[in-house]
Design a protein around this motif. Sequence first.
Motif, PDB file in Angstrom:
ATOM      1  N   ALA A  47       0.663  -1.263   0.065  1.00  0.00           N
ATOM      2  CA  ALA A  47       0.041  -0.005  -0.137  1.00  0.00           C
ATOM      3  C   ALA A  47       0.789   1.316   0.033  1.00  0.00           C
ATOM      4  CB  ALA A  47      -0.832  -0.035   1.177  1.00  0.00           C
ATOM      5  N   LYS A  48       2.035   1.280   0.712  1.00  0.00           N
ATOM      6  CA  LYS A  48       2.920   2.404   1.022  1.00  0.00           C
ATOM      7  C   LYS A  48       3.649   2.539  -0.456  1.00  0.00           C
ATOM      8  CE  LYS A  48       6.111   2.298   3.832  1.00  0.00           C
ATOM      9  NZ  LYS A  48       6.799   2.013   5.256  1.00  0.00           N
ATOM     10  N   PHE A  49       4.263   1.578  -1.018  1.00  0.00           N
ATOM     11  CA  PHE A  49       5.218   1.961  -2.198  1.00  0.00           C
ATOM     12  C   PHE A  49       4.784   1.349  -3.553  1.00  0.00           C
ATOM     13  CE2 PHE A  49       8.140   1.097   1.439  1.00  0.00           C
ATOM     14  CZ  PHE A  49       8.394   2.269   1.708  1.00  0.00           C
ATOM     15  N   GLY A  50       4.181   0.400  -3.565  1.00  0.00           N
ATOM     16  CA  GLY A  50       3.706  -0.269  -4.802  1.00  0.00           C
ATOM     17  C   GLY A  50       2.821   0.381  -5.637  1.00  0.00           C
ATOM     18  N   LEU A  51       2.011   1.055  -5.072  1.00  0.00           N
ATOM     19  CA  LEU A  51       0.804   1.695  -5.645  1.00  0.00           C
ATOM     20  C   LEU A  51       1.029   2.971  -6.346  1.00  0.00           C
ATOM     21  CD1 LEU A  51      -1.866   0.748  -2.945  1.00  0.00           C
ATOM     22  CD2 LEU A  51      -1.112  -0.669  -4.931  1.00  0.00           C
ATOM     23  N   HIS A  52       2.094   3.690  -6.021  1.00  0.00           N
ATOM     24  CA  HIS A  52       2.137   5.138  -6.411  1.00  0.00           C
ATOM     25  C   HIS A  52       3.353   5.201  -7.235  1.00  0.00           C
ATOM     26  CE1 HIS A  52      -1.007   6.191  -3.584  1.00  0.00           C
ATOM     27  NE2 HIS A  52      -0.212   5.400  -2.540  1.00  0.00           N
ATOM     28  N   ASP A  53       3.243   4.396  -8.517  1.00  0.00           N
ATOM     29  CA  ASP A  53       4.400   4.565  -9.438  1.00  0.00           C
ATOM     30  C   ASP A  53       3.980   5.992 -10.546  1.00  0.00           C
ATOM     31  OD1 ASP A  53       6.493   4.453 -11.300  1.00  0.00           O
ATOM     32  OD2 ASP A  53       6.070   2.562 -11.878  1.00  0.00           O
ATOM     33  N   ASN A  54       4.215   7.138 -10.116  1.00  0.00           N
ATOM     34  CA  ASN A  54       4.122   8.186 -11.076  1.00  0.00           C
ATOM     35  C   ASN A  54       4.969   8.414 -12.024  1.00  0.00           C
ATOM     36  OD1 ASN A  54       1.493   8.598  -9.571  1.00  0.00           O
ATOM     37  ND2 ASN A  54       2.495   9.765  -7.980  1.00  0.00           N
ATOM     38  N   SER A  55       5.927   7.476 -12.105  1.00  0.00           N
ATOM     39  CA  SER A  55       7.099   8.030 -12.643  1.00  0.00           C
ATOM     40  C   SER A  55       7.062   8.206 -14.151  1.00  0.00           C
ATOM     41  CB  SER A  55       8.375   6.972 -12.595  1.00  0.00           C
ATOM     42  OG  SER A  55       7.741   5.552 -13.123  1.00  0.00           O
ATOM     43  N   PHE A  56       5.906   7.540 -14.740  1.00  0.00           N
ATOM     44  CA  PHE A  56       5.668   7.850 -16.096  1.00  0.00           C
ATOM     45  C   PHE A  56       5.560   9.306 -16.348  1.00  0.00           C
ATOM     46  CE2 PHE A  56       2.304   8.900 -19.583  1.00  0.00           C
ATOM     47  CZ  PHE A  56       3.026   8.362 -20.582  1.00  0.00           C
ATOM     48  N   TYR A  57       4.851  10.283 -15.428  1.00  0.00           N
ATOM     49  CA  TYR A  57       4.567  11.710 -15.779  1.00  0.00           C
ATOM     50  C   TYR A  57       5.974  12.512 -15.401  1.00  0.00           C
ATOM     51  CZ  TYR A  57      -0.454  10.007 -15.158  1.00  0.00           C
ATOM     52  OH  TYR A  57      -1.551   9.697 -15.501  1.00  0.00           O
ATOM     53  N   PHE A  58       6.703  12.144 -14.397  1.00  0.00           N
ATOM     54  CA  PHE A  58       7.866  12.784 -14.170  1.00  0.00           C
ATOM     55  C   PHE A  58       8.617  12.730 -15.467  1.00  0.00           C
ATOM     56  CE2 PHE A  58       6.423  12.192  -9.754  1.00  0.00           C
ATOM     57  CZ  PHE A  58       6.439  13.503  -9.382  1.00  0.00           C
ATOM     58  N   LEU A  59       8.749  11.563 -15.934  1.00  0.00           N
ATOM     59  CA  LEU A  59       9.705  11.197 -17.052  1.00  0.00           C
ATOM     60  C   LEU A  59       9.291  11.840 -18.258  1.00  0.00           C
ATOM     61  CD1 LEU A  59      10.877   7.370 -16.466  1.00  0.00           C
ATOM     62  CD2 LEU A  59      11.975   9.471 -16.021  1.00  0.00           C
ATOM     63  N   LEU A  60       7.997  11.708 -18.730  1.00  0.00           N
ATOM     64  CA  LEU A  60       7.450  12.522 -19.721  1.00  0.00           C
ATOM     65  C   LEU A  60       7.551  13.853 -19.736  1.00  0.00           C
ATOM     66  CD1 LEU A  60       5.506  12.256 -22.309  1.00  0.00           C
ATOM     67  CD2 LEU A  60       3.489  12.587 -20.816  1.00  0.00           C
ATOM     68  N   TRP A  61       6.958  14.430 -18.305  1.00  0.00           N
ATOM     69  CA  TRP A  61       7.173  16.004 -18.440  1.00  0.00           C
ATOM     70  C   TRP A  61       8.654  16.507 -18.212  1.00  0.00           C
ATOM     71  CZ3 TRP A  61       3.772  19.008 -20.516  1.00  0.00           C
ATOM     72  CH2 TRP A  61       2.523  18.556 -20.693  1.00  0.00           C
ATOM     73  N   GLY A  62       9.490  15.734 -17.622  1.00  0.00           N
ATOM     74  CA  GLY A  62      10.714  16.016 -17.519  1.00  0.00           C
ATOM     75  C   GLY A  62      11.493  16.330 -18.818  1.00  0.00           C
ATOM     76  N   TRP A  63      11.168  15.410 -19.714  1.00  0.00           N
ATOM     77  CA  TRP A  63      11.877  15.562 -21.016  1.00  0.00           C
ATOM     78  C   TRP A  63      11.237  16.647 -21.862  1.00  0.00           C
ATOM     79  CZ3 TRP A  63      16.404  14.190 -22.057  1.00  0.00           C
ATOM     80  CH2 TRP A  63      16.923  12.952 -21.473  1.00  0.00           C
ATOM     81  N   VAL A  64       9.894  16.620 -21.883  1.00  0.00           N
ATOM     82  CA  VAL A  64       9.101  17.806 -22.591  1.00  0.00           C
ATOM     83  C   VAL A  64       9.506  19.059 -22.259  1.00  0.00           C
ATOM     84  CG1 VAL A  64       6.806  18.726 -22.847  1.00  0.00           C
ATOM     85  CG2 VAL A  64       7.130  16.253 -23.165  1.00  0.00           C
ATOM     86  N   VAL A  65       9.736  19.442 -20.953  1.00  0.00           N
ATOM     87  CA  VAL A  65       9.964  20.775 -20.312  1.00  0.00           C
ATOM     88  C   VAL A  65      11.562  20.929 -20.447  1.00  0.00           C
ATOM     89  CG1 VAL A  65      10.175  22.149 -18.278  1.00  0.00           C
ATOM     90  CG2 VAL A  65       8.189  20.632 -18.530  1.00  0.00           C
ATOM     91  N   PHE A  66      12.272  19.803 -20.266  1.00  0.00           N
ATOM     92  CA  PHE A  66      13.747  20.262 -20.495  1.00  0.00           C
ATOM     93  C   PHE A  66      13.994  20.398 -22.125  1.00  0.00           C
ATOM     94  CE2 PHE A  66      17.815  18.044 -22.250  1.00  0.00           C
ATOM     95  CZ  PHE A  66      18.665  18.717 -21.440  1.00  0.00           C
ATOM     96  N   LEU A  67      13.510  19.832 -22.977  1.00  0.00           N
ATOM     97  CA  LEU A  67      13.530  19.979 -24.485  1.00  0.00           C
ATOM     98  C   LEU A  67      13.163  21.477 -24.867  1.00  0.00           C
ATOM     99  CD1 LEU A  67      12.771  16.625 -25.998  1.00  0.00           C
ATOM    100  CD2 LEU A  67      15.097  17.734 -26.080  1.00  0.00           C
ATOM    101  N   ALA A  68      11.923  21.629 -24.151  1.00  0.00           N
ATOM    102  CA  ALA A  68      11.295  23.159 -24.430  1.00  0.00           C
ATOM    103  C   ALA A  68      12.117  24.204 -23.984  1.00  0.00           C
ATOM    104  CB  ALA A  68      10.058  23.070 -23.865  1.00  0.00           C
ATOM    105  N   ASN A  69      12.709  24.152 -22.807  1.00  0.00           N
ATOM    106  CA  ASN A  69      13.639  24.988 -22.259  1.00  0.00           C
ATOM    107  C   ASN A  69      14.707  25.333 -23.134  1.00  0.00           C
ATOM    108  OD1 ASN A  69      12.658  26.398 -19.758  1.00  0.00           O
ATOM    109  ND2 ASN A  69      12.531  24.476 -18.969  1.00  0.00           N
ATOM    110  N   ILE A  70      15.480  24.224 -23.727  1.00  0.00           N
ATOM    111  CA  ILE A  70      16.604  24.133 -24.338  1.00  0.00           C
ATOM    112  C   ILE A  70      16.392  24.824 -25.671  1.00  0.00           C
ATOM    113  CG2 ILE A  70      18.322  22.841 -25.221  1.00  0.00           C
ATOM    114  CD1 ILE A  70      19.100  23.113 -22.457  1.00  0.00           C
ATOM    115  N   GLY A  71      15.116  24.350 -26.253  1.00  0.00           N
ATOM    116  CA  GLY A  71      14.981  24.977 -27.469  1.00  0.00           C
ATOM    117  C   GLY A  71      14.496  26.497 -27.388  1.00  0.00           C
ATOM    118  N   HIS A  72      13.823  26.835 -26.479  1.00  0.00           N
ATOM    119  CA  HIS A  72      13.421  28.194 -26.112  1.00  0.00           C
ATOM    120  C   HIS A  72      14.933  29.019 -26.019  1.00  0.00           C
ATOM    121  CE1 HIS A  72      10.334  31.112 -24.430  1.00  0.00           C
ATOM    122  NE2 HIS A  72      11.195  31.745 -24.906  1.00  0.00           N
ATOM    123  N   TYR A  73      15.657  28.717 -25.452  1.00  0.00           N
ATOM    124  CA  TYR A  73      16.956  29.330 -25.076  1.00  0.00           C
ATOM    125  C   TYR A  73      17.646  29.191 -26.416  1.00  0.00           C
ATOM    126  CZ  TYR A  73      21.543  30.589 -23.258  1.00  0.00           C
ATOM    127  OH  TYR A  73      22.985  31.093 -23.059  1.00  0.00           O
TER     128      TYR A  73
END
Lengths: 96, 200
Positions: free
Chosen positions: B24-50
């Motif tokens: 209940a504590k660990f196994g059910l909250h794998d939000n990593s998909f969102y962190f990785l998706l948005w991590g890459w999207v925001v990273f690329l957008a920032n670099i692109g913008h700069y």
Amino acid sequence: MPEFKDLDPLLHSQLRLAIMSLLIGVESAEFVFIKEQTGATAGNLSVQIDKLSQAGYISVEKSFRGKKPLTTCKITSKGLKAFEDYVRNLQHYIGK
Amino acid sequence: MENESKNLSAEESLKIIHEMIDVAKFGLHDNSFYFLLWGWVVFLANIGHYYLMVFTQYPAPQAVWLIALPASLISVIYGYRNRKSSSVKTYTGSIIDYTWLAFLICLIIIIVFSSRFSYNINPVIMLVTGMATFITGIGIRFKPLIIGGILFWACSIISLILPFEYQYIMGAISVIVGYLIPGYMLRNRSKQLKTRHQNA
């Protein structure tokens, strides 16, 4: 092997204890989820859930998702109290 | 799992309790998909913008942020599919979901009124992102995310001190330390827990 006279016999069973321990950490869980996590057979799990429900330790809600029957389990305050007592007694035995 | 109570020792009882509580504590909250998706999207957008802003004459460097649109669609589809198959509800999960909903509302307000912030929105977004990441880390008891949240705040402060164009570099750095590194660590931990649980 010490005698566990003070331990709630309803909870001092592998599967029922697993069900209760699982439900203690969640808001509610579906039958299928409990089955997956405990590795129990559907028949056995169903019997043990009935026992816990009859004792008032868990509440069971039966509904439908589409055409499939859906059983959702939740721990009750009575169940929570029984679980806490069980753990306290267990710690007492281990500490002896 | 058998329902044999005769041979259940105190230690075995405790082991069952610990194992199930861990699920209940660990196994059910794998939000990593969102962190990785948005991590890459925001990273690329920032670099692109700069890059577009500093090295080219392109008049609308902010257009790179349009990649957030398909990413939003992917997020919604992924969330909907997961909800459909989700067979357990946790208090922590609900709080985390609402925290990110609150974050999204803040984000929309900040973007809509960006002119009122003199377009200085990156440090403000980092502040609210840090808060949501920090709360998620506390909720799932995962230190890398807690640290990630704090690092978002640190990056926000640095952005406020540095000249404007460096905001995008800091934005890219903040998602590496706040989203991507904790995201990959979270994914690994969920995999390990799953394997351990299957072997138990």
